[in-house]
Design a protein around this motif. Structure first.
Motif, PDB file in Angstrom:
ATOM      1  N   LEU A 118      -1.609   5.937   0.860  1.00  0.00           N
ATOM      2  CA  LEU A 118      -2.665   5.969   1.867  1.00  0.00           C
ATOM      3  C   LEU A 118      -3.053   7.405   2.211  1.00  0.00           C
TER       4      LEU A 118
ATOM      5  N   TYR B 197     -12.361  10.581   1.724  1.00  0.00           N
ATOM      6  CA  TYR B 197     -11.403  11.432   1.021  1.00  0.00           C
ATOM      7  C   TYR B 197     -11.282  12.822   1.657  1.00  0.00           C
TER       8      TYR B 197
ATOM      9  N   GLN C 138      -7.721   0.583  -0.302  1.00  0.00           N
ATOM     10  CA  GLN C 138      -6.998   1.739   0.231  1.00  0.00           C
ATOM     11  C   GLN C 138      -7.937   2.622   1.061  1.00  0.00           C
ATOM     12  N   THR C 139      -9.127   2.851   0.538  1.00  0.00           N
ATOM     13  CA  THR C 139     -10.099   3.699   1.230  1.00  0.00           C
ATOM     14  C   THR C 139     -10.485   3.105   2.572  1.00  0.00           C
TER      15      THR C 139
ATOM     16  N   PHE D  35       0.858  -1.188   0.000  1.00  0.00           N
ATOM     17  CA  PHE D  35       0.000   0.000   0.000  1.00  0.00           C
ATOM     18  C   PHE D  35       0.895   1.239   0.000  1.00  0.00           C
TER      19      PHE D  35
ATOM     20  N   VAL E 231      -6.087   8.160  -2.674  1.00  0.00           N
ATOM     21  CA  VAL E 231      -6.465   6.748  -2.777  1.00  0.00           C
ATOM     22  C   VAL E 231      -7.506   6.562  -3.872  1.00  0.00           C
TER      23      VAL E 231
END
Length: 598
Positions: free
Chosen positions: A148, A268, A158-159, A145, A153
């Protein structure tokens, strides 16, 4: 690694060597086998003896030969060292070691994969020294990953991790379907819904030790507004952001937006520490700092390790650690079977429990796989009649019947086009009814993941039956998120992020620059959608918003912009000692709620 190679070479250099059996050999012979000086041969043998791999008794005096006893077979040594590397956290090094010798010893890779699988799930151990119990949840993933950062993302995996590392100002409660406080405990707006005042919690700590304040909130919102992020659509209605005091922020909107709080609940729009982001620069993406229940203590090519954040304002997680190991071959196997297993292993000081009834947890994903048709690009699909024909061919019902697996009917927004009998579709295309198509090749872009590959190949074969050639192009998610590539594709197989925030999910589906719909809606459809979106944002009641959503979806369906294919059914079997396990709309487990019973 080099010491292991030297041991294997030493064993192979004397065919008469047998495990556990003393053998006469001179230091000169050892040096010849290892291609080194006598001095280096002595040092190497000493290192191996210190590791417990062999016993070396040097000869004393002229004519007395030395005695070598190899205590481990070479394949056992490679397997043992590979396991030790994993336990030290060097998964990449371990996999490389096995890969180096898997052709030499049959069954080595299979034994290694079986042992690695046993490490998956929940590990209960005791810390050395104080004997404190450590509960670790462990998963396998296909790759590291590296990103991050909330505004960067793209993938749901990832979220999901961002949700555990960061917090948003407010959050959406799926149970009550309402917005509740998180970093902001209270808020109010003017009558028009254009000016919002947010009151922040005091004493909230970032993982690096500093308290969060209004400046961090302003910086986080402005950062998303100004950065080349695919998620800027969430802040399009913001006109200005102002810190009034250390814990009060006023956000002024360009027009009324009664879904503004829903937008603030999106991962986000997580709040980041201004000082740390500026200090880390590009490094922030891999080693982020937030206010969330878990903090990142390691993130590299071998694994991502999250540790419980002790002073978390909403209460420390019950788990101590979450580890995501990069082992592609095992993660791919789990995805193929569509079954996740949370096993339990016991460490020192924990009394093993007889396996009881494993708890089954399952959920029908609200997110769904779809294929979009690029009506905005000059070419065959620019013709609405031809798009209608292709949409009819690409029936989700037919795809699910052929490919089966965990594919289920789409429940989020329903099917976009009705299924037409094959004879009607064949006649439609054969006669060229209402469309101008001359057999041009269409480009289909998608990811190289197994499900996307299967879907793309089905679409290719399905279209070929009706004389429509399809060329499949596989690209990585980061590549496919580029606007130029999305506009270039005639068709794209992708997945839509849908959860309980249905209105916000629809906004993301239409406006997110990383998704094809934003780029594929034809001009006429775009104008109609824009008009209805304005009405959706201004709608004050849930009923009015639902009506506006139906109108927007009807436009997209009438313009044949996308065809829903299927949703997945996610299944999980959890060990009887694990509790607090539930699957969210994306099929992931909320790590902060999981705990281990004694």
């Amino acid at each position: 690694m080099q010491l292991v190679e030297q041991y294997v070479r030493l064993f192979a250099g004397r065919p008469n060597l047998k495990q556990g059996t003393p053998a006469d050999i001179s230091l000169a012979e050892v040096a010849d086998i290892l291609y080194c000086t006598h001095r280096n041969a002595t040092l190497t043998l000493k290192k191996m003896q210190n590791q417990g791999w062999l016993h070396w008794q040097p000869g004393r005096g002229r004519g007395n030969r030395s005695v070598l006893t190899c205590l481990l077979a070479p394949d056992d040594l490679v397997f043992t060292v590979a396991k030790e590397l994993v336990q030290k956290g060097d998964i990449q090094g371990s996999r490389q070691l096995i890969g180096q010798y898997q052709q030499e010893w049959q069954g080595l890779e299979e034994d290694y994969s079986r042992w690695m699988s046993s490490q998956f799930g929940l590990s209960v151990s005791r810390e050395k020294g104080n004997g404190e119990r450590v509960d670790t949840l462990r998963f396998f993933v296909s790759g590291p990953f590296r990103i991050l950062d909330p505004i960067r993302v793209l993938l749901r995996s990832q979220t999901h991790l961002v949700k555990h590392i960061f917090d948003t100002l407010v959050r959406f409660d799926p149970a009550t379907r309402t917005i509740v406080g998180q970093l902001a405990f209270f808020w109010e707006s003017d009558e028009l819904g254009k000016e919002w005042t947010l009151y922040l919690r005091k004493g909230v700590l970032f993982h690096h030790g500093r308290q969060m304040n209004a400046e961090d909130v302003c910086y986080s919102l402005l950062r998303l507004m100004e950065a080349p992020s695919r998620h800027r659509w969430l802040t399009h209605s913001i006109q200005s952001v102002q810190a009034i005091e250390d814990h009060i922020v006023i956000v002024t909107l360009q027009q009324p937006n009664h879904l503004f709080l829903h937008a603030l609940s999106k991962e986000y729009v997580s709040i980041v520490p201004k000082d740390y982001v500026v200090q880390m620069g590009e490094g922030f993406a891999a080693r982020p700092v937030g206010t969330g229940p878990f903090k990142v203590i390691r993130n590299d090519d071998s694994m991502l390790v999250l540790e419980a954040f002790q002073p978390y304002f909403a209460g420390r997680p019950f788990l101590d650690r979450v580890e995501l190991w990069c082992v592609p071959e095992l993660q791919d196997e789990a995805e193929t079977n569509h079954l996740q297993l949370l096993r339990c292993t016991t460490g020192a000081g924990i009394v093993p429990e007889q396996d009881g009834v494993w708890n089954g947890v399952s959920r029908h994903e609200q997110s769904f796989q779809y294929v979009s048709l690029n009506g905005a690009k000059p070419g065959p699909l620019h013709d609405l009649s031809f798009r209608a024909a292709v949409a009819a061919i690409l029936s989700g019902e037919a795809l699910r019947a052929d490919l089966k697996g965990s594919r289920q009917p789409v429940e989020a927004w329903g099917e976009a086009v009705p299924f037409l009998p094959e004879e009607e579709m064949s006649a439609f295309l054969k006669n060229g009814k209402d469309c101008d198509y001359s057999g041009e090749k269409l480009l289909l872009y998608t990811y190289p993941d197994l499900d996307h590959v299967e879907d793309a190949m089905w679409i290719q074969a399905r279209c070929a039956q009706y004389g429509i050639p399809i060329e499949i192009v596989y690209v990585d998610p980061e590549e496919l998120a580029q606007s130029a590539m999305l506009r270039e594709a005639d068709l794209i197989v992708d997945s839509a992020n849908v959860d309980e925030r249905l209105e916000l999910s629809l906004l993301e589906f239409v406006y997110a620059e990383a998704l094809s719909i934003h780029h594929h809606v034809d001009e006429q459809g775009r104008k109609k959608v824009e008009k209805q979106m304005k009405s959706l944002l201004e709608a004050k009641t849930k009923t009015d918003r639902e009506d506006e959503m139906k109108k927007i979806l009807a436009i997209l369906q009438k313009r044949h912009t996308f065809v829903p294919l299927y949703s997945n059914r996610i299944e999980m079997q959890a060990h009887p000692r694990l509790s607090g396990i539930s699957l969210d709309a994306y099929g992931w487990v909320d790590f902060s709620r999981v705990f281990v019973r004694a």
